[in-house]
Motif scaffolding. Structure first.
Motif, short mmCIF file in Angstrom:
data_model
loop_
_atom_site.label_atom_id
_atom_site.label_comp_id
_atom_site.label_asym_id
_atom_site.label_seq_id
_atom_site.Cartn_x
_atom_site.Cartn_y
_atom_site.Cartn_z
N MET A 362 -17.19 101.76 118.40
CA MET A 362 -17.36 103.08 119.00
C MET A 362 -18.76 103.22 119.59
O MET A 362 -18.93 103.70 120.72
CB MET A 362 -17.12 104.17 117.94
CG MET A 362 -17.34 105.59 118.46
SD MET A 362 -17.51 106.81 117.15
CE MET A 362 -19.12 106.36 116.48
N ASN A 363 -19.76 102.81 118.82
CA ASN A 363 -21.13 102.92 119.31
C ASN A 363 -21.38 102.02 120.51
O ASN A 363 -22.16 102.37 121.40
CB ASN A 363 -22.11 102.58 118.20
CG ASN A 363 -22.35 103.74 117.25
OD1 ASN A 363 -23.24 104.57 117.48
ND2 ASN A 363 -21.54 103.84 116.21
N ARG A 365 -19.23 101.32 122.82
CA ARG A 365 -18.67 102.00 123.99
C ARG A 365 -19.59 103.10 124.50
O ARG A 365 -19.70 103.37 125.69
CB ARG A 365 -17.29 102.56 123.66
CG ARG A 365 -16.19 101.50 123.57
CD ARG A 365 -14.80 102.16 123.66
NE ARG A 365 -14.57 103.09 122.58
CZ ARG A 365 -14.05 102.78 121.39
NH1 ARG A 365 -13.72 101.52 121.15
NH2 ARG A 365 -13.86 103.69 120.48
N ILE A 366 -20.24 103.78 123.54
CA ILE A 366 -21.09 104.93 123.92
C ILE A 366 -22.44 104.48 124.46
O ILE A 366 -22.90 104.93 125.51
CB ILE A 366 -21.30 105.87 122.71
CG1 ILE A 366 -19.97 106.44 122.25
CG2 ILE A 366 -22.27 106.99 123.05
CD1 ILE A 366 -20.07 107.25 120.96
N PHE A 367 -23.08 103.55 123.72
CA PHE A 367 -24.46 103.18 124.03
C PHE A 367 -24.61 101.77 124.60
O PHE A 367 -25.70 101.36 124.97
CB PHE A 367 -25.32 103.30 122.77
CG PHE A 367 -25.28 104.64 122.13
CD1 PHE A 367 -25.85 105.74 122.75
CD2 PHE A 367 -24.63 104.84 120.92
CE1 PHE A 367 -25.80 107.01 122.16
CE2 PHE A 367 -24.58 106.08 120.33
CZ PHE A 367 -25.17 107.17 120.94
#
Length: 371
Positions: A362-363, A365-367
């Protein structure tokens, strides 16, 4: 919605009949000599219904908790539960009947059941304090009775045990004992080399499916004319690579997938199965009874040098391996046949690696990827 009807009685004096209709609740009516009394009754009763304090219906006044227990014992228990569970619940029903059976349904409250909880914790059923797990079982039975009083028999408007209003003892964390890689390899070999030819396929099936011992030992190649009534049982369906458990501990019917070595072992057994019984694991001397594997199992544990391990722990192994493989708690509950997630929370820590991976993705994909 509430309304008041005025009429003149035989003595010429006015009478006021108040009526309350709220969605989801029985209609309530009462008659008064004064209009102000009728209005006050409407106000108080509507408030009591919405707050769950209004149990004073006609049916609630007519029946006692003993009546509910008797009806549950005659109409629900024999139909809803197998013989073993009936035998487990009947002493609990007898205790509830002796403890608060005299109470009219309208008088049952959270305080009534809180006192019963304290009595179980201090005196138990035979003068000995009961464990938190056993106390919870008593309240499972009481909740089931009250649920039927509300939903099916309409003896109550709301259960005094709804929404956890009576705090029950906290259950201790269950001990999870599962085999590490070396133990699993040694025990698998020991079972395979056992003089008892049925130990290894039973072991493989148990650890592959997570079925309880009673479910494993009471499997049939096809549905018998007189299936057992005192234990769980099921039927093997090789054409669809599954087992259908017709009776289980909680009374639910369950489909168990067969894959890999478990399917292979059952296919082998099917080719050499005995013709004098439908059981998959029959006793050599009593073909219509399941085999007793206790001696062969204990010898395998000794040979494999595996300590502090029971057959039931194979079920823990299944759940633990599923958790470590990334299965969700919902998935594990479905495999083991649990209705709620409470029983599988003990395996949550084993899926930490999988959860960490989910968070990492998830991280990313975000950062973006960490440099």
């Amino acid at each position: 919605m509430a309304r008041i009807k005025e009429r003149t009685d035989k003595d010429g004096k006015p009478r006021y009949t108040a009526e309350i209709r709220l969605k989801g609740y029985p209609t309530q009516t009462a008659t008064f000599q004064r209009l102000t009394a009728a209005k006050k009754w409407i106000q108080d009763t509507e408030s009591a219904i919405r707050e769950g304090r209004h149990f004073k219906t006609t049916e609630a006044k007519k029946h006692t908790f003993a009546d509910a227990i008797d009806r549950y014992g005659s109409d629900v228990l024999p139909i809803r539960f197998n013989t073993t569970e009936q035998r487990n619940r009947r002493p609990m029903l007898a205790w509830w009947k002796a403890q608060i059976g005299h109470c009219v349904m309208a008088d049952l409250s959270t305080a009534t059941f809180a006192q019963a909880r304290d009595s179980l914790a201090k005196e138990g059923r035979k003068g000995k304090p009961l464990s938190p797990a056993t106390i919870n079982k008593y309240f499972v039975v009481a909740k089931d009775i009250l649920k039927r009083c509300v939903n099916e028999w309409h003896w109550l408007e709301q259960s005094p045990l709804r929404d956890g209003r009576v705090e029950l003892p906290e259950l201790p964390r269950g001990i999870v004992r599962f085999l590490d890689d070396d133990e699993l390899a040694r025990l698998t070999t020991a079972c395979k080399e056992s003089p008892n030819s049925l130990l290894y396929p039973a072991f493989v099936l148990a650890i592959s499916t997570g079925m309880r011992q009673s479910e494993t030992m009471n499997l049939y190649w096809r549905e018998p004319e007189n299936p057992p009534t005192e234990t769980a049982w099921g039927v093997v369906n090789l054409s669809e690579s599954c087992i259908i458990l017709h009776e289980t501990k909680n009374g639910d019917r369950r489909r168990v997938p067969l894959a890999s070595q478990a399917l292979v072992e059952l296919q082998k057994l099917n080719k050499v199965r005995r013709l004098d019984t439908l059981l998959v694991f029959p006793s050599p001397t009593h073909p219509h009874k399941p085999i007793e594997l206790k001696k062969a199992w204990l010898n395998a544990l000794i040979r494999a040098e595996v300590n502090n391990f029971r057959w039931h722990d194979l079920r823990h192994c299944t759940a633990s391996y599923l958790a470590m493989g990334g299965a969700s708690m919902v998935d594990i509950a479905a495999v083991l046949g649990h209705r709620t997630l409470d029983m599988v929370k003990r395996y949550a820590h084993l899926s930490d690696g999988h959860i960490a991976g989910v968070v990492e993705r998830m991280n990313s994909r975000i950062f973006g990827a960490t440099p």
